[in-house]
Design a protein around this motif. Structure first.
Motif, mmCIF file in Angstrom:
data_model
loop_
_atom_site.group_PDB
_atom_site.id
_atom_site.type_symbol
_atom_site.label_atom_id
_atom_site.label_comp_id
_atom_site.label_asym_id
_atom_site.label_seq_id
_atom_site.Cartn_x
_atom_site.Cartn_y
_atom_site.Cartn_z
ATOM 1 N N VAL A 37 -5.591 -4.254 0.009
ATOM 2 C CA VAL A 37 -6.308 -4.876 1.125
ATOM 3 C C VAL A 37 -5.513 -4.584 2.385
ATOM 4 O O VAL A 37 -4.427 -5.119 2.578
ATOM 5 C CB VAL A 37 -6.449 -6.398 0.927
ATOM 6 C CG1 VAL A 37 -7.216 -7.011 2.091
ATOM 7 C CG2 VAL A 37 -7.145 -6.702 -0.384
ATOM 8 N N LYS A 38 -6.049 -3.679 3.218
ATOM 9 C CA LYS A 38 -5.310 -3.202 4.386
ATOM 10 C C LYS A 38 -3.953 -2.667 3.921
ATOM 11 O O LYS A 38 -3.904 -1.764 3.117
ATOM 12 C CB LYS A 38 -5.194 -4.298 5.433
ATOM 13 C CG LYS A 38 -6.550 -4.732 5.994
ATOM 14 C CD LYS A 38 -6.412 -5.771 7.079
ATOM 15 C CE LYS A 38 -7.777 -6.153 7.646
ATOM 16 N NZ LYS A 38 -7.688 -7.178 8.691
ATOM 17 N N LYS A 39 -2.854 -3.259 4.376
ATOM 18 C CA LYS A 39 -1.534 -2.760 3.981
ATOM 19 C C LYS A 39 -0.984 -3.452 2.738
ATOM 20 O O LYS A 39 0.078 -3.091 2.245
ATOM 21 C CB LYS A 39 -0.542 -2.937 5.144
ATOM 22 C CG LYS A 39 -0.857 -2.101 6.375
ATOM 23 C CD LYS A 39 0.220 -2.282 7.425
ATOM 24 C CE LYS A 39 -0.062 -1.420 8.648
ATOM 25 N NZ LYS A 39 0.995 -1.565 9.686
ATOM 26 N N LYS A 40 -1.726 -4.407 2.223
ATOM 27 C CA LYS A 40 -1.231 -5.205 1.116
ATOM 28 C C LYS A 40 -1.669 -4.639 -0.230
ATOM 29 O O LYS A 40 -2.711 -4.000 -0.342
ATOM 30 C CB LYS A 40 -1.737 -6.647 1.232
ATOM 31 C CG LYS A 40 -1.406 -7.314 2.558
ATOM 32 C CD LYS A 40 -2.095 -8.671 2.648
ATOM 33 C CE LYS A 40 -1.863 -9.322 4.006
ATOM 34 N NZ LYS A 40 -2.612 -10.598 4.120
ATOM 35 N N ARG A 75 0.819 -1.219 0.000
ATOM 36 C CA ARG A 75 0.000 0.000 0.000
ATOM 37 C C ARG A 75 0.849 1.265 0.000
ATOM 38 O O ARG A 75 0.436 2.300 -0.522
ATOM 39 C CB ARG A 75 -0.939 0.000 1.208
ATOM 40 C CG ARG A 75 -1.785 1.253 1.339
ATOM 41 C CD ARG A 75 -2.765 1.163 2.484
ATOM 42 N NE ARG A 75 -3.909 0.344 2.159
ATOM 43 C CZ ARG A 75 -5.007 0.786 1.531
ATOM 44 N NH1 ARG A 75 -5.058 2.039 1.125
ATOM 45 N NH2 ARG A 75 -6.021 0.001 1.299
ATOM 46 N N LYS A 76 2.027 1.217 0.561
ATOM 47 C CA LYS A 76 2.844 2.432 0.668
ATOM 48 C C LYS A 76 3.565 2.775 -0.633
ATOM 49 O O LYS A 76 4.220 3.807 -0.720
ATOM 50 C CB LYS A 76 3.861 2.289 1.800
ATOM 51 C CG LYS A 76 4.942 1.246 1.573
ATOM 52 C CD LYS A 76 5.897 1.217 2.772
ATOM 53 C CE LYS A 76 7.020 0.199 2.580
ATOM 54 N NZ LYS A 76 7.958 0.192 3.723
ATOM 55 N N TYR A 77 3.430 1.912 -1.646
ATOM 56 C CA TYR A 77 4.109 2.166 -2.917
ATOM 57 C C TYR A 77 3.115 2.642 -3.971
ATOM 58 O O TYR A 77 1.959 2.205 -4.010
ATOM 59 C CB TYR A 77 4.814 0.897 -3.415
ATOM 60 C CG TYR A 77 5.799 0.315 -2.438
ATOM 61 C CD1 TYR A 77 6.886 1.065 -2.004
ATOM 62 C CD2 TYR A 77 5.650 -0.975 -1.935
ATOM 63 C CE1 TYR A 77 7.798 0.541 -1.096
ATOM 64 C CE2 TYR A 77 6.553 -1.504 -1.027
ATOM 65 C CZ TYR A 77 7.627 -0.743 -0.609
ATOM 66 O OH TYR A 77 8.517 -1.258 0.303
ATOM 67 N N ASP A 78 3.597 3.513 -4.827
ATOM 68 C CA ASP A 78 2.800 3.961 -5.959
ATOM 69 C C ASP A 78 2.536 2.784 -6.886
ATOM 70 O O ASP A 78 3.445 1.996 -7.195
ATOM 71 C CB ASP A 78 3.546 5.071 -6.709
ATOM 72 C CG ASP A 78 2.854 5.456 -7.998
ATOM 73 O OD1 ASP A 78 1.724 5.952 -7.930
ATOM 74 O OD2 ASP A 78 3.463 5.250 -9.072
ATOM 75 N N LYS A 79 1.296 2.660 -7.342
ATOM 76 C CA LYS A 79 0.924 1.510 -8.160
ATOM 77 C C LYS A 79 1.775 1.415 -9.422
ATOM 78 O O LYS A 79 2.282 0.340 -9.765
ATOM 79 C CB LYS A 79 -0.559 1.595 -8.536
ATOM 80 C CG LYS A 79 -0.994 0.503 -9.512
ATOM 81 C CD LYS A 79 -2.399 0.702 -10.016
ATOM 82 C CE LYS A 79 -2.744 -0.315 -11.106
ATOM 83 N NZ LYS A 79 -4.090 -0.123 -11.654
ATOM 84 N N THR A 80 1.932 2.544 -10.115
ATOM 85 C CA THR A 80 2.681 2.527 -11.367
ATOM 86 C C THR A 80 4.117 2.089 -11.141
ATOM 87 O O THR A 80 4.652 1.240 -11.863
ATOM 88 C CB THR A 80 2.653 3.917 -12.018
ATOM 89 O OG1 THR A 80 1.291 4.316 -12.234
ATOM 90 C CG2 THR A 80 3.395 3.916 -13.340
ATOM 91 N N TRP A 81 4.752 2.655 -10.110
ATOM 92 C CA TRP A 81 6.135 2.273 -9.815
ATOM 93 C C TRP A 81 6.227 0.804 -9.449
ATOM 94 O O TRP A 81 7.126 0.080 -9.914
ATOM 95 C CB TRP A 81 6.685 3.127 -8.680
ATOM 96 C CG TRP A 81 8.080 2.717 -8.278
ATOM 97 C CD1 TRP A 81 9.252 3.126 -8.824
ATOM 98 C CD2 TRP A 81 8.427 1.767 -7.250
ATOM 99 N NE1 TRP A 81 10.316 2.508 -8.215
ATOM 100 C CE2 TRP A 81 9.845 1.673 -7.248
ATOM 101 C CE3 TRP A 81 7.689 1.010 -6.353
ATOM 102 C CZ2 TRP A 81 10.518 0.832 -6.360
ATOM 103 C CZ3 TRP A 81 8.367 0.176 -5.474
ATOM 104 C CH2 TRP A 81 9.759 0.102 -5.475
ATOM 105 N N LEU A 82 5.312 0.339 -8.613
ATOM 106 C CA LEU A 82 5.360 -1.049 -8.145
ATOM 107 C C LEU A 82 5.192 -2.018 -9.308
ATOM 108 O O LEU A 82 5.972 -2.969 -9.458
ATOM 109 C CB LEU A 82 4.278 -1.283 -7.094
ATOM 110 C CG LEU A 82 4.197 -2.691 -6.493
ATOM 111 C CD1 LEU A 82 5.494 -3.023 -5.761
ATOM 112 C CD2 LEU A 82 3.008 -2.805 -5.540
#
Length: 546
Positions: free
Chosen positions: A94-97, A67-74
């Motif tokens: 989902v929560k932190k995932k 969750r703490k990462y940008d979707k595009t970067w990840l």
């Protein structure tokens, strides 16, 4: 024990011995143990070791702290480390995932090898877990072909070819859908997925998307717009149910230039407009308009939060590096950008005329007229010298309540509250400050920096208070302006810092000039005929030192 008993130990990814064990017990007294590592066992379940493996199985890919990462970067990072190209389906948090699904068994196997090969900005390795799974929600509840066709026809009717704009406002209640008893709720992932698929296929050059009044409370489904419709520059999300800017982070890969968010709960979570704008621009740094209001051009975004800038004056000490000091002679400054003499002369005249007219209105006109000189979201701060608690009375008492000197203010919240954030607040503050008469002959104007989109200049000078309890008091001041060009060669102030102090005895003895500069129509301040008639002695910009 009779027969054969089998059991499987549940895998805990954070323990040593990353294995799943399967034990077979036999009643003949012999014990046979078969041990697979989780990886080999999963690959076996994928069917890689069997020639007639079943196609169509789904696999769930999970990033534990994704969750703490940008979707595009990840996703770009995972794809670049994965030896097999894959198509992520139903990406969501989902929560932190972070989680998504793939259908290709070979891609799932390759994704397992990505685990711990990606490092984030803190140089922490990122885990990637892969498990077999049922069909994802968006696939399981995929819209029927006839519903997809009707949705496509409805969207085509709502598409403006000339503007490349798609209006999906209140889509659920469209008569063409209601008439066929089709319920399209864009909060549902399958509905949003279907909508984006139609956009990608039928409107590949889409520039503007209107999602007004769709009761959106999360943007997980819309996050795929970054891949499906990357050309979108204008997005309307007004009158929905978004409660946090975190939802906007899911689509921050879009290069938005215009965004509407009004009438969402998140708009009421900020203490003021400036904080709101700054938070939104963190997601969309290229944004030019928010809720229909023009923002400061991107070239000046570094001063969207001028209260966070290092103070240019502190307790009477000049903190600007000496390399930016003005120099003697006909030039404005030691140029930081290439310019010829004619350009310098034009800039010099423009700034000096602006200063003349600003202080003419400030001293002799209605200070409310200064509204036209400030940007809507301009900032202003007033500072006077540090005064110890045990010091005697000061003649600067009329400036105390607005004083933002950090040595006098211990409460950090006051640092923010004492910063005036809009042109209305700024001019209201200026109107209650003592009436003054500035001595233009004492003015020294230093151009610290300028470019095509930014003017950074400082005015040092003297003034006398002409009303109130301190009538006759002589003050010295330093005022730093940051302005941007407006129409018709005008200047528009976006940051204004004023430092007021008592003048030295030698300065106090000097006689302040009583004449007023003749205003010119080349600045952003409009003068009434009555104000212009108040001018007694004409003057020119040369009366001030540059």
């Amino acid at each position: 024990m009779r027969g054969v008993q089998k059991y499987q130990v549940r895998h805990t990814p954070y323990t040593m011995g990353y294995y799943k064990r399967r034990v077979q017990w036999h009643n003949e007294g012999g014990l046979h143990v078969t041990l697979w590592s989780n990886r080999n066992h999963l690959r076996s379940e994928m069917g890689e070791d069997t020639p007639d493996r079943t196609l169509g199985s789904w696999f769930k890919v999970t990033v534990p702290c994704g969750r703490k990462y940008d979707k595009t970067w990840l996703m770009d990072s995972i794809q670049s480390h994965c030896s097999v190209p894959f198509t992520p389906v139903d990406f969501h948090y989902v929560k932190k995932k972070a989680r998504f699904f793939v259908q290709d068994a070979s891609a799932a196997s390759a994704l397992m090898d990505v685990s711990y090969k990606i490092c984030d900005e803190e140089n922490k390795k990122i885990a990637v877990f892969v498990n077999t799974s049922a069909e994802p929600y968006s696939v399981r509840d995929k819209l029927e072909p006839e519903i997809m066709e009707q949705l496509k026809l409805t969207m085509i009717k709502r598409y403006d070819i000339s503007q490349k704009a798609l209006d999906l406002q209140s889509l659920r209640y469209d008569p063409d859908l209601v008439g066929y008893d089709i319920d399209i709720i864009l909060n549902r992932r399958n509905c949003m997925t279907a909508t984006l698929q139609i956009i990608k296929k039928n409107f590949p050059e889409l520039l503007s998307l209107n999602l007004h009044s769709n009761r959106l409370y999360q943007l997980d489904g819309l996050s795929d717009i970054i891949q499906m419709a990357p050309t979108v520059k204008i997005l309307n999300l007004s009158k929905n149910e978004l409660k946090s800017t975190w939802e906007l982070c899911k689509i921050k890969g879009l290069k938005l230039e215009q965004l509407w968010l009004e009438d969402n709960p998140l708009c009421h979570t900020f203490p003021d407009q400036s904080t709101y704008i700054s938070a939104i621009k963190k997601c969309f740094p290229k944004l030019l308009r928010l809720d229909g209001q023009d923002l400061v051009p991107p070239t000046t975004t570094a001063i969207d939060k001028p209260h966070l800038m290092k103070p240019l004056v502190k307790d009477g000490q000049d903190l600007v590096p000496p390399t930016t000091a003005a120099i003697d002679g006909p030039h404005l400054m030691k140029p930081l950008v290439k310019e010829n003499f004619e350009e310098s002369d034009v800039l010099r005249t423009q700034v000096l005329q602006f200063v003349q007219q600003y202080y003419f209105i400030y001293d002799y006109g209605d200070r409310q007229s200064l509204l036209s000189a400030y940007h809507d979201e301009a900032c202003f701060s007033l500072t006077i010298p540090f005064i110890p608690d045990n010091a005697g009375p000061s003649s600067l008492f009329e400036y105390f309540k607005d004083n933002r000197n950090v040595k006098n203010i211990k409460d950090p919240t006051l640092h923010f509250q004492l910063l005036k954030h809009t042109k209305g607040d700024i001019v209201s503050t200026l109107c209650v400050l003592p009436k003054t008469q500035h001595d233009l002959s004492s003015f020294v104007v230093n151009m610290r920096f300028h470019s095509e989109s930014l003017f950074f200049f400082r005015v040092n000078g003297m003034f006398k208070e002409v009303e109130g309890r301190s009538q006759g008091s002589v003050r010295a001041f330093t005022r730093t302006f940051i302005a941007t060009p407006a129409s018709d060669s005008n200047l528009c102030i976006i940051n204004d810092e004023l430092f007021v102090r008592d003048a030295t005895p030698k300065k106090t003895q000097s006689v302040l000039s009583t004449h007023v500069p003749t205003p010119s129509c080349s600045t952003g301040i409009t003068l009434s005929q009555e104000q212009q008639e108040m001018v007694q002695v004409p003057s020119t910009p040369s009366e001030m030192s540059f």
